[in-house]
Write a protein that holds these residues in place. Structure first.
Motif, PDB file in Angstrom:
ATOM      1  N   GLU A  17       0.826  -1.208   0.000  1.00 13.26           N
ATOM      2  CA  GLU A  17       0.000   0.000   0.000  1.00 13.26           C
ATOM      3  C   GLU A  17       0.858   1.254   0.000  1.00 13.26           C
ATOM      4  OE1 GLU A  17      -2.666  -0.236   3.303  1.00 13.26           O
ATOM      5  OE2 GLU A  17      -4.195  -1.270   2.133  1.00 13.26           O
ATOM      6  N   LYS A  18       1.903   1.276   0.830  1.00 12.56           N
ATOM      7  CA  LYS A  18       2.757   2.460   0.900  1.00 12.56           C
ATOM      8  C   LYS A  18       3.550   2.650  -0.382  1.00 12.56           C
ATOM      9  CE  LYS A  18       3.184   2.818   5.868  1.00 12.56           C
ATOM     10  NZ  LYS A  18       4.070   2.834   7.020  1.00 12.56           N
ATOM     11  N   GLY A  21       1.093   3.861  -3.000  1.00 11.44           N
ATOM     12  CA  GLY A  21       0.753   5.255  -2.702  1.00 11.44           C
ATOM     13  C   GLY A  21       1.863   6.210  -3.094  1.00 11.44           C
ATOM     14  N   TYR A  22       3.104   5.819  -2.818  1.00 11.66           N
ATOM     15  CA  TYR A  22       4.245   6.669  -3.185  1.00 11.66           C
ATOM     16  C   TYR A  22       4.345   6.801  -4.700  1.00 11.66           C
ATOM     17  CZ  TYR A  22       8.974   8.452  -3.585  1.00 11.66           C
ATOM     18  OH  TYR A  22      10.055   9.212  -3.914  1.00 11.66           O
ATOM     19  N   ASP A 148      -0.692  13.768   0.055  1.00 10.87           N
ATOM     20  CA  ASP A 148      -0.783  13.072   1.338  1.00 10.87           C
ATOM     21  C   ASP A 148      -1.983  12.136   1.360  1.00 10.87           C
ATOM     22  OD1 ASP A 148       0.105  12.662   4.070  1.00 10.87           O
ATOM     23  OD2 ASP A 148      -1.716  13.730   4.647  1.00 10.87           O
ATOM     24  N   LYS A 149      -3.104  12.594   0.804  1.00 15.18           N
ATOM     25  CA  LYS A 149      -4.306  11.758   0.743  1.00 15.18           C
ATOM     26  C   LYS A 149      -4.069  10.536  -0.146  1.00 15.18           C
ATOM     27  CE  LYS A 149      -9.218  12.158  -0.242  1.00 15.18           C
ATOM     28  NZ  LYS A 149     -10.313  13.052  -0.604  1.00 15.18           N
ATOM     29  N   GLN A 151      -1.117   9.143  -0.894  1.00  8.47           N
ATOM     30  CA  GLN A 151      -0.112   8.260  -0.296  1.00  8.47           C
ATOM     31  C   GLN A 151      -0.721   7.360   0.775  1.00  8.47           C
ATOM     32  OE1 GLN A 151       3.741   9.443   0.026  1.00  8.47           O
ATOM     33  NE2 GLN A 151       4.241   7.456   0.857  1.00  8.47           N
ATOM     34  N   ASN A 152      -1.707   7.859   1.510  1.00  9.99           N
ATOM     35  CA  ASN A 152      -2.293   7.093   2.608  1.00  9.99           C
ATOM     36  C   ASN A 152      -3.564   6.360   2.218  1.00  9.99           C
ATOM     37  OD1 ASN A 152      -0.292   7.901   4.476  1.00  9.99           O
ATOM     38  ND2 ASN A 152      -1.285   9.894   4.628  1.00  9.99           N
ATOM     39  N   LYS A 154      -5.889   3.435   1.074  1.00 11.53           N
ATOM     40  CA  LYS A 154      -5.848   1.983   1.220  1.00 11.53           C
ATOM     41  C   LYS A 154      -6.106   1.313  -0.125  1.00 11.53           C
ATOM     42  CE  LYS A 154      -6.070   2.036   5.906  1.00 11.53           C
ATOM     43  NZ  LYS A 154      -4.762   2.025   6.469  1.00 11.53           N
TER      44      LYS A 154
END
Length: 199
Positions: A17-18, A21-22, A148-149, A151-152, A154
Motif C-alpha cells: 500500500e505504501k 501510494g508513493y 498526502d491523501k 499516499q495514505n 488503502k
C-alpha cells in the motif's frame, strides 16, 4: 532491535500500500479544466517560478484518458457541466478532483441560474481550494495535501472497508435520521415527548 537493523544498507522494508501510494502520488498527471480567471493562476503554477515539474506534474494531458487529476479552475456554467462530467468519466481510475477557486467550489459571486453552485454537484471533489483567485502557492499547498491523501489511500479490501466506515460516519452525523445514534438524533430524542407520557 528490529529487523531493520539486521539488514544490510540499501534495503528498505515497506508495505505494498505504501509503495503504491508513493508511486501514485509521484506521478499525478493533471487534466486542466481552465474556465475563468483561476486558470491564469493555474498556468502560473506551471511556470518556472513555482515549477509543478518538481512534483512530476509537468505533463498536462490534452486527453482525459491519460490523466488522473482534474483541476477545475473557475466558474462552471450549466452548459459546461455535461462536458466536465464527460471528461471526468473518461479519466481512468483512480482519479481525483481539485476545485480551484471560490467560483468552482460554491458558485462564488455568481449566484444565478447560469452558474453551477459548486462543482461537487457534478463530480466528487477531493480538495477544495478557496480564494478569488487563489495564488499559485495555495494551489501547490492543495496539491501537497492531495499527495498526502493519495499516499495514505488503502488498497483492495482495506479500501472497501475504509469507504464503508467513512460513509457510516457521515450518516451518523446527519441530523434526524431514524435508527442512527448521532448527537443530532440524541438531541432530537431528548426534545421529543415520548408516547404515553403525561403532559
Amino acid at each position: 532491535m528490529g529487523i531493520e537493523e539486521k539488514l544490510p544498507s540499501g534495503i528498505l522494508l515497506t508495505s505494498v500500500e505504501k509503495l503504491a501510494g508513493y508511486a501514485r502520488k509521484s506521478s499525478v498527471w493533471p487534466a486542466t479544466f481552465g474556465l475563468a480567471c483561476c486558470a491564469i493562476e493555474l498556468f502560473s503554477a506551471g511556470g518556472p517560478r513555482h515549477d509543478l515539474a518538481r512534483f512530476g506534474m509537468e505533463r498536462a494531458s490534452a486527453t482525459p484518458r491519460q490523466a488522473d487529476l482534474m483541476i477545475v479552475a473557475g466558474r462552471v456554467s450549466q452548459k459546461m457541466a455535461p462536458v466536465l462530467r464527460q471528461i471526468y468519466d473518461q479519466m481512468g481510475e483512480p482519479k481525483w478532483v481539485i476545485s480551484m477557486g471560490v467560483c468552482a467550489s460554491s458558485g462564488g459571486m455568481f449566484n444565478n441560474y447560469a452558474i453551477v453552485q459548486g462543482v461537487d454537484h457534478i463530480v466528487p471533489v477531493d480538495i477544495y481550494l478557496p480564494g478569488c483567485p487563489p495564488r499559485p502557492e495555495m494551489l501547490l499547498d492543495a496539491i501537497l495535501k492531495l499527495h498526502d491523501k493519495i499516499q495514505n489511500m488503502k488498497l483492495g479490501i482495506n479500501r472497501d472497508r475504509e469507504i464503508t466506515e467513512l460513509e457510516a460516519d457521515r450518516l451518523r452525523r446527519l441530523p434526524l435520521l431514524p435508527g442512527r445514534e448521532g448527537p443530532a438524533h440524541q438531541a432530537h430524542q431528548a426534545l421529543t415527548p415520548q408516547a404515553g407520557a403525561e403532559r
